[in-house]
Design a protein around this motif. Structure first.
Motif, PDB file in Angstrom:
ATOM      1  N   PHE A  96       0.801  -1.220   0.000  1.00 54.32           N
ATOM      2  CA  PHE A  96       0.000   0.000   0.000  1.00 54.32           C
ATOM      3  C   PHE A  96       0.839   1.277   0.000  1.00 54.32           C
ATOM      4  O   PHE A  96       0.514   2.235  -0.693  1.00 54.32           O
ATOM      5  N   TYR A  97       1.899   1.319   0.767  1.00 55.80           N
ATOM      6  CA  TYR A  97       2.712   2.535   0.870  1.00 55.80           C
ATOM      7  C   TYR A  97       3.810   2.610  -0.192  1.00 55.80           C
ATOM      8  O   TYR A  97       4.494   3.620  -0.297  1.00 55.80           O
ATOM      9  N   GLY A  98       3.981   1.553  -0.946  1.00 57.83           N
ATOM     10  CA  GLY A  98       5.011   1.557  -1.984  1.00 57.83           C
ATOM     11  C   GLY A  98       4.665   2.491  -3.133  1.00 57.83           C
ATOM     12  O   GLY A  98       3.500   2.617  -3.531  1.00 57.83           O
ATOM     13  N   TRP A  99       5.666   3.123  -3.673  1.00 57.96           N
ATOM     14  CA  TRP A  99       5.478   4.082  -4.781  1.00 57.96           C
ATOM     15  C   TRP A  99       6.633   3.883  -5.744  1.00 57.96           C
ATOM     16  O   TRP A  99       7.776   4.201  -5.427  1.00 57.96           O
ATOM     17  N   TRP A 100       6.333   3.338  -6.901  1.00 58.96           N
ATOM     18  CA  TRP A 100       7.418   2.945  -7.803  1.00 58.96           C
ATOM     19  C   TRP A 100       6.976   3.063  -9.259  1.00 58.96           C
ATOM     20  O   TRP A 100       5.813   3.338  -9.561  1.00 58.96           O
ATOM     21  N   GLY A 101       7.933   2.810 -10.155  1.00 58.15           N
ATOM     22  CA  GLY A 101       7.644   2.823 -11.587  1.00 58.15           C
ATOM     23  C   GLY A 101       7.054   4.146 -12.032  1.00 58.15           C
ATOM     24  O   GLY A 101       7.552   5.218 -11.709  1.00 58.15           O
ATOM     25  N   ASP A 102       5.943   4.077 -12.791  1.00 56.07           N
ATOM     26  CA  ASP A 102       5.300   5.287 -13.299  1.00 56.07           C
ATOM     27  C   ASP A 102       4.045   5.652 -12.497  1.00 56.07           C
ATOM     28  O   ASP A 102       3.159   6.344 -12.985  1.00 56.07           O
ATOM     29  N   MET A 103       3.990   5.203 -11.241  1.00 50.25           N
ATOM     30  CA  MET A 103       2.845   5.527 -10.392  1.00 50.25           C
ATOM     31  C   MET A 103       2.764   7.032 -10.194  1.00 50.25           C
ATOM     32  O   MET A 103       3.773   7.700  -9.964  1.00 50.25           O
ATOM     33  N   ASP A 104       1.550   7.576 -10.275  1.00 50.17           N
ATOM     34  CA  ASP A 104       1.328   9.016 -10.146  1.00 50.17           C
ATOM     35  C   ASP A 104       1.373   9.419  -8.672  1.00 50.17           C
ATOM     36  O   ASP A 104       0.704   8.805  -7.832  1.00 50.17           O
ATOM     37  N   PHE A 105       2.137  10.462  -8.366  1.00 52.97           N
ATOM     38  CA  PHE A 105       2.274  10.896  -6.972  1.00 52.97           C
ATOM     39  C   PHE A 105       0.944  11.379  -6.398  1.00 52.97           C
ATOM     40  O   PHE A 105       0.564  11.012  -5.283  1.00 52.97           O
ATOM     41  N   GLY A 106       0.230  12.224  -7.142  1.00 52.10           N
ATOM     42  CA  GLY A 106      -1.022  12.770  -6.637  1.00 52.10           C
ATOM     43  C   GLY A 106      -2.030  11.692  -6.296  1.00 52.10           C
ATOM     44  O   GLY A 106      -2.684  11.743  -5.241  1.00 52.10           O
ATOM     45  N   SER A 107      -2.181  10.714  -7.180  1.00 58.37           N
ATOM     46  CA  SER A 107      -3.133   9.631  -6.938  1.00 58.37           C
ATOM     47  C   SER A 107      -2.738   8.802  -5.722  1.00 58.37           C
ATOM     48  O   SER A 107      -3.584   8.395  -4.913  1.00 58.37           O
ATOM     49  N   HIS A 108      -1.442   8.541  -5.595  1.00 56.05           N
ATOM     50  CA  HIS A 108      -0.976   7.748  -4.458  1.00 56.05           C
ATOM     51  C   HIS A 108      -1.168   8.506  -3.156  1.00 56.05           C
ATOM     52  O   HIS A 108      -1.582   7.931  -2.139  1.00 56.05           O
ATOM     53  N   LEU A 109      -0.893   9.795  -3.173  1.00 55.66           N
ATOM     54  CA  LEU A 109      -1.101  10.617  -1.984  1.00 55.66           C
ATOM     55  C   LEU A 109      -2.566  10.576  -1.552  1.00 55.66           C
ATOM     56  O   LEU A 109      -2.876  10.428  -0.360  1.00 55.66           O
ATOM     57  N   LEU A 110      -3.492  10.697  -2.499  1.00 50.67           N
ATOM     58  CA  LEU A 110      -4.914  10.663  -2.173  1.00 50.67           C
ATOM     59  C   LEU A 110      -5.312   9.312  -1.582  1.00 50.67           C
ATOM     60  O   LEU A 110      -6.120   9.249  -0.636  1.00 50.67           O
ATOM     61  N   GLN A 111      -4.771   8.209  -2.125  1.00 47.57           N
ATOM     62  CA  GLN A 111      -5.077   6.888  -1.585  1.00 47.57           C
ATOM     63  C   GLN A 111      -4.629   6.770  -0.130  1.00 47.57           C
ATOM     64  O   GLN A 111      -5.348   6.220   0.710  1.00 47.57           O
ATOM     65  N   VAL A 112      -3.451   7.309   0.160  1.00 48.13           N
ATOM     66  CA  VAL A 112      -2.937   7.249   1.529  1.00 48.13           C
ATOM     67  C   VAL A 112      -3.808   8.097   2.458  1.00 48.13           C
ATOM     68  O   VAL A 112      -4.203   7.655   3.551  1.00 48.13           O
ATOM     69  N   LEU A 113      -4.145   9.304   2.047  1.00 52.69           N
ATOM     70  CA  LEU A 113      -4.939  10.194   2.882  1.00 52.69           C
ATOM     71  C   LEU A 113      -6.354   9.665   3.105  1.00 52.69           C
ATOM     72  O   LEU A 113      -6.970   9.938   4.141  1.00 52.69           O
ATOM     73  N   ALA A 114      -6.880   8.912   2.142  1.00 55.16           N
ATOM     74  CA  ALA A 114      -8.261   8.443   2.223  1.00 55.16           C
ATOM     75  C   ALA A 114      -8.425   7.157   3.021  1.00 55.16           C
ATOM     76  O   ALA A 114      -9.560   6.757   3.320  1.00 55.16           O
ATOM     77  N   ALA A 115      -7.348   6.501   3.390  1.00 55.51           N
ATOM     78  CA  ALA A 115      -7.434   5.209   4.068  1.00 55.51           C
ATOM     79  C   ALA A 115      -8.176   5.344   5.407  1.00 55.51           C
ATOM     80  O   ALA A 115      -7.885   6.258   6.186  1.00 55.51           O
ATOM     81  N   PRO A 116      -9.130   4.445   5.696  1.00 57.55           N
ATOM     82  CA  PRO A 116      -9.855   4.512   6.982  1.00 57.55           C
ATOM     83  C   PRO A 116      -8.928   4.397   8.183  1.00 57.55           C
ATOM     84  O   PRO A 116      -9.096   5.068   9.180  1.00 57.55           O
ATOM     85  N   ARG A 117      -7.960   3.498   8.065  1.00 60.47           N
ATOM     86  CA  ARG A 117      -6.949   3.319   9.105  1.00 60.47           C
ATOM     87  C   ARG A 117      -5.580   3.303   8.449  1.00 60.47           C
ATOM     88  O   ARG A 117      -5.439   2.853   7.316  1.00 60.47           O
ATOM     89  N   GLN A 118      -4.598   3.765   9.176  1.00 59.25           N
ATOM     90  CA  GLN A 118      -3.240   3.797   8.648  1.00 59.25           C
ATOM     91  C   GLN A 118      -2.398   2.694   9.273  1.00 59.25           C
ATOM     92  O   GLN A 118      -2.712   2.179  10.354  1.00 59.25           O
ATOM     93  N   GLY A 119      -1.337   2.357   8.563  1.00 59.70           N
ATOM     94  CA  GLY A 119      -0.351   1.425   9.092  1.00 59.70           C
ATOM     95  C   GLY A 119       0.763   2.202   9.779  1.00 59.70           C
ATOM     96  O   GLY A 119       0.518   3.217  10.427  1.00 59.70           O
ATOM     97  N   ARG A 120       1.985   1.724   9.580  1.00 61.35           N
ATOM     98  CA  ARG A 120       3.108   2.392  10.242  1.00 61.35           C
ATOM     99  C   ARG A 120       4.398   2.162   9.441  1.00 61.35           C
ATOM    100  O   ARG A 120       4.443   1.315   8.540  1.00 61.35           O
TER     101      ARG A 120
END
Length: 270
Positions: free
Chosen positions: A214-238
């Motif tokens: 979930f927290y991995g960000w690699w290849g051609d993954m879009d930063f904005g989209s990944h940031l939104l996914q992290v911020l939207a998570a009901p619960r966070q990891g560590r």
């Protein structure tokens, strides 16, 4: 530097629900305010720092640390540190998994990242990287000598540089072989006898209901989209940041032996 690592099976991108967008606002607004104010304050203070101290930054790194420490409670993500950053003339090497590495590694010590030149042009992250004194390098072998000279100069002036020897980010589940090229400046005549290298492991733990990457960000993954996914998570990891014992460069015969030791040390944390 290696080519960008990628995966045949990228993690699923989940649609953000109404409640998810509320979480994005609740976390994203203070996140943006803290990072933005920190960047503005850093740029203003650099107008004073630069003419007085040149490359030395006696004040602004403390702003960077404060911002990075604040980010994790703002987004609700756990942060744990094992071990302690080494003192003295030290270079740091770590595995690379996410844009979150910037915050995790800056939260406990004053460091300057070594990053690929493309990062300088990225919106948001690029501005933050330039403001905090990141050293940008290219993948062109023709620039290797000049870049080595820059590393040696920064290290000899007491800058604690942080290298990602994998040369690319991954999915948080693996450590790629360390490239030995970036270890060569450590063996410069004026550094080998006094410099230490500290391996650091970054280990991300995804929320229980999410893909382990979930927290991995690699290849051609879009930063904005990944940031939104992290911020939207009901619960966070560590994230756990493990500082391993620093080693003296003079105790190794060459860059390959030092790179191998650091890679094995970082890998053991996984």
């Amino acid at each position: 530097m290696s080519v960008t690592w990628t995966s045949d099976s990228p993690p699923p991108v989940e649609p953000i629900t109404f409640r998810g967008w509320l979480r994005v606002l609740r976390r994203g607004v203070p996140f943006g305010i803290v990072v933005g104010l920190g960047l503005i304050l850093t740029l203003i203070l650099r107008l004073i720092e630069a003419p007085l101290f040149g490359q030395r930054r006696p004040i602004t790194p403390y702003i960077t640390r404060a911002v990075c420490m604040a980010v994790f409670p703002i987004i609700g993500m756990g942060f744990r540190m094992n071990g302690q950053p080494a003192k003295g003339r030290v270079a740091v090497v770590a595995n690379h998994a996410s844009w979150l590495d910037i915050f995790a590694l800056n939260a406990r010590q004053r460091i300057y990242f070594v990053s690929k030149s493309e990062v300088a042009a990225w919106p948001g992250i690029g501005w933050l990287a330039r403001a905090t004194g990141t050293v940008f390098i290219s993948r062109d072998r023709k620039d290797a000598k000049r870049q080595s000279e820059i590393f040696s100069w920064r290290l000899s002036h007491g800058h604690r540089l942080l290298f990602f020897p994998e040369g690319t980010s991954t999915d948080t589940l693996r450590v790629l072989p360390f490239k030995t090229t970036l270890f060569q400046p450590f063996f410069a005549d004026d550094l080998r006898g006094i410099l230490k290298v500290q391996p650091v492991s970054l280990h991300y733990f995804a929320p229980s209901e999410k893909d382990p990457r979930f927290y991995g960000w690699w290849g051609d993954m879009d930063f904005g989209s990944h940031l939104l996914q992290v911020l939207a998570a009901p619960r966070q990891g560590r994230v756990e940041v493990t500082y391993h014992p620093a080693v003296s460069v003079k105790d190794f015969d060459d860059r390959k032996a030092l790179a191998r030791h650091c890679e094995e040390t970082v890998r053991r944390a996984f």
